[in-house]
Enzyme design. Structure first.
Site, PDB file in Angstrom:
ATOM      1  CG  LEU A 255      49.733 -24.908  22.045  1.00  0.00           C
ATOM      2  CD1 LEU A 255      51.035 -25.636  21.756  1.00  0.00           C
ATOM      3  CD2 LEU A 255      49.968 -23.406  22.055  1.00  0.00           C
ATOM      4  CG  HIS A 256      47.059 -31.417  21.564  1.00  0.00           C
ATOM      5  ND1 HIS A 256      45.865 -31.584  20.877  1.00  0.00           N
ATOM      6  CD2 HIS A 256      48.030 -31.811  20.710  1.00  0.00           C
ATOM      7  CE1 HIS A 256      46.117 -32.069  19.667  1.00  0.00           C
ATOM      8  NE2 HIS A 256      47.405 -32.206  19.536  1.00  0.00           N
ATOM      9  CG  ASP A 257      49.883 -31.298  26.640  1.00  0.00           C
ATOM     10  OD1 ASP A 257      51.021 -31.791  26.510  1.00  0.00           O
ATOM     11  OD2 ASP A 257      48.832 -31.958  26.492  1.00  0.00           O
TER      12      ASP A 257
END
Ligand code: RIB
Ligand code: CA
Length: 324
Positions: A255-257
Site C-alpha cells: 500500500l504505497h501512497d
C-alpha cells in the site's frame, strides 16, 4: 507541519521523528488515482490535522481522464468540498504509459464509486503556483503520482520553492523497482520531473518502495480494517484493497501512497535517514533512483526507512472509519 518535515534535511539529521504532531497545516495532494492513491486521499480527508487545500491530478496509473474522474469520485464519497484540478496528461519528456495491470483499466481495481462532481477551474501547475503565492503560510505538497505537475509548477517559478514547508513524495527505490528491476513507477514515469524536485532546494521526504513494501495488505490486516467501522468509505476502501492483484513475490499487496500521508500524521511510526537522492533520466536506466546516505548539506532528502506496519494499518482503519 511535522517538525521533521519543516526542518531542513540537515537540521533533521538525528532530529527525533517520534514527535507527535498537532497540525500538519495546509496541504496540496498531487495524485494519479489509482487504488492506493484513493486510500491515501481518504486518509488525508479523514484527518483534521491536514487542511487539504486542493487535489491536483496527473496521468499515471491510468490516463488523465480516468484519474480525474476517480479523484472526483473519491472526494465526493466523503462529502468533502475540496477542489480537484486536472493536470498533465503525459510526462515532461517521452510518451505516457499507464499501469492497468495493477490498478485495472478503470484505475480502482473494478470497484465502482458513484460519480463525483465537476473538476475545479484551473490547470494543476497554475493552481499550485497561485496557492503558493497567495498562502500566508508555507504549504506542504504531497506527490503520489508522476511528479509532472509539481515540476511544471516549480520550473516556471523556482522562487516558489521557498513557500514550501516540504514536499513528501512516494517515489523511487533504493534497491529494485516495480516497472523494471531498477525503477519504481512514479520515478520511471517522469524522471525529469523528479529531477527538478530533487534540485528545488526545499525539504523533501521520500517514501521509496523499500519503505512501502513494508505496508503490506494481508488478509488479517484487511479483515481488521473492515472491522474498524461501518461507513461506506471504509467499505469501499476495503473492497479496493481486496480487489488488488496479489504481488508476485511479496506476502501481501503493498500500500504505497498512504505511507506518504501516514508519515505526515504519524511520523512516530517511521524511521528515516538523510540522503543524497538523484534519478537517472537517460534511457539505459530511466527512472532509477540513487539513494546514498549523507549528512548535513550533502543531503537533499529525508528517506523513510522502516514502518511499524501493524500500528500503521490500525491507524488507517481508525481514521477512515471516521468518514461517512
Ligand atoms: O510505484 C507505486 C506508485 O506508482 C504509487 O503511487 C502507485 O499509485 C503508482 O502511482
Ligand atoms: Ca499513485
Amino acid at each position: 507541519m511535522t517538525a521533521s518535515v519543516s526542518l531542513s534535511v540537515s537540521e533533521s539529521l538525528g532530529a527525533p521523528i517520534d514527535a507527535r504532531i498537532s497540525a500538519v497545516g495546509p496541504v496540496i495532494i498531487d495524485c494519479d488515482p489509482g487504488t492506493d492513491d484513493a486510500i491515501a486521499l481518504w486518509l488525508a480527508l479523514a484527518s483534521p490535522e491536514i487542511m487539504v487545500r486542493a487535489i491536483t491530478v496527473v496521468g499515471g496509473n491510468v490516463g488523465l481522464s480516468r484519474t480525474l474522474a476517480n479523484a472526483l469520485a473519491v472526494v465526493a464519497l466523503t462529502g468533502a468540498s475540496v477542489p480537484v484540478h486536472a493536470g498533465a496528461e503525459k510526462p515532461l519528456r517521452g510518451a505516457f504509459t499507464a499501469a492497468p495491470r495493477v490498478h485495472g483499466e478503470d484505475g480502482l481495481a473494478g470497484v465502482h464509486l458513484p460519480p463525483g462532481g465537476a473538476a475545479a477551474a484551473g490547470q494543476a501547475e497554475a493552481v499550485i503556483r497561485a496557492m503558493l503565492r497567495a498562502s500566508p503560510e508555507k504549504l506542504t505538497v504531497v506527490g503520489i503520482g508522476p511528479a509532472t505537475n509539481l515540476a511544471l509548477a516549480l520550473r516556471a517559478a523556482p522562487d516558489l520553492a521557498a513557500k514550501l514547508a516540504g514536499i513528501v513524495l512516494m517515489s523511487g527505490a533504493r534497491n529494485g523497482g516495480n516497472v523494471s528491476n531498477m525503477a519504481e513507477f512514479n520515478a520511471w514515469s517522469d524522471p525529469e520531473a523528479l529531477d527538478i524536485l530533487l534540485r528545488a532546494g526545499c525539504p523533501i521526504t521520500l517514501a521509496p518502495l523499500d519503505l512501502t513494501h513494508q505496508a503490506l495488505v494481508t488478509p488479517a490486516r484487511l479483515s481488521r480494517l473492515r472491522a474498524a467501522g461501518g461507513g461506506k468509505v471504509l467499505a469501499a476502501a476495503c473492497d479496493i484493497l481486496a480487489a488488488l492483484p496479489p504481488h508476485p513475490m511479496l506476502p501481501g499487496r503493498p500500500l504505497h501512497d498512504p505511507c506518504a500521508i501516514g508519515w505526515l500524521l504519524r511520523p512516530d511510526l517511521f524511521t528515516a535517514f538523510p540522503a543524497r537522492v538523484s534519478v537517472v533520466c537517460d534511457a539505459h536506466a530511466r527512472g532509477k533512483t540513487e539513494i546514498v546516505p549523507a549528512a548535513g548539506v550533502a543531503a537533499n532528502a529525508l528517506v523513510l526507512e522502516t514502518l511499524a506496519a501493524d500500528q500503521f494499518f490500525a491507524f488507517l482503519g481508525e481514521r477512515i472509519s471516521r468518514l461517512p
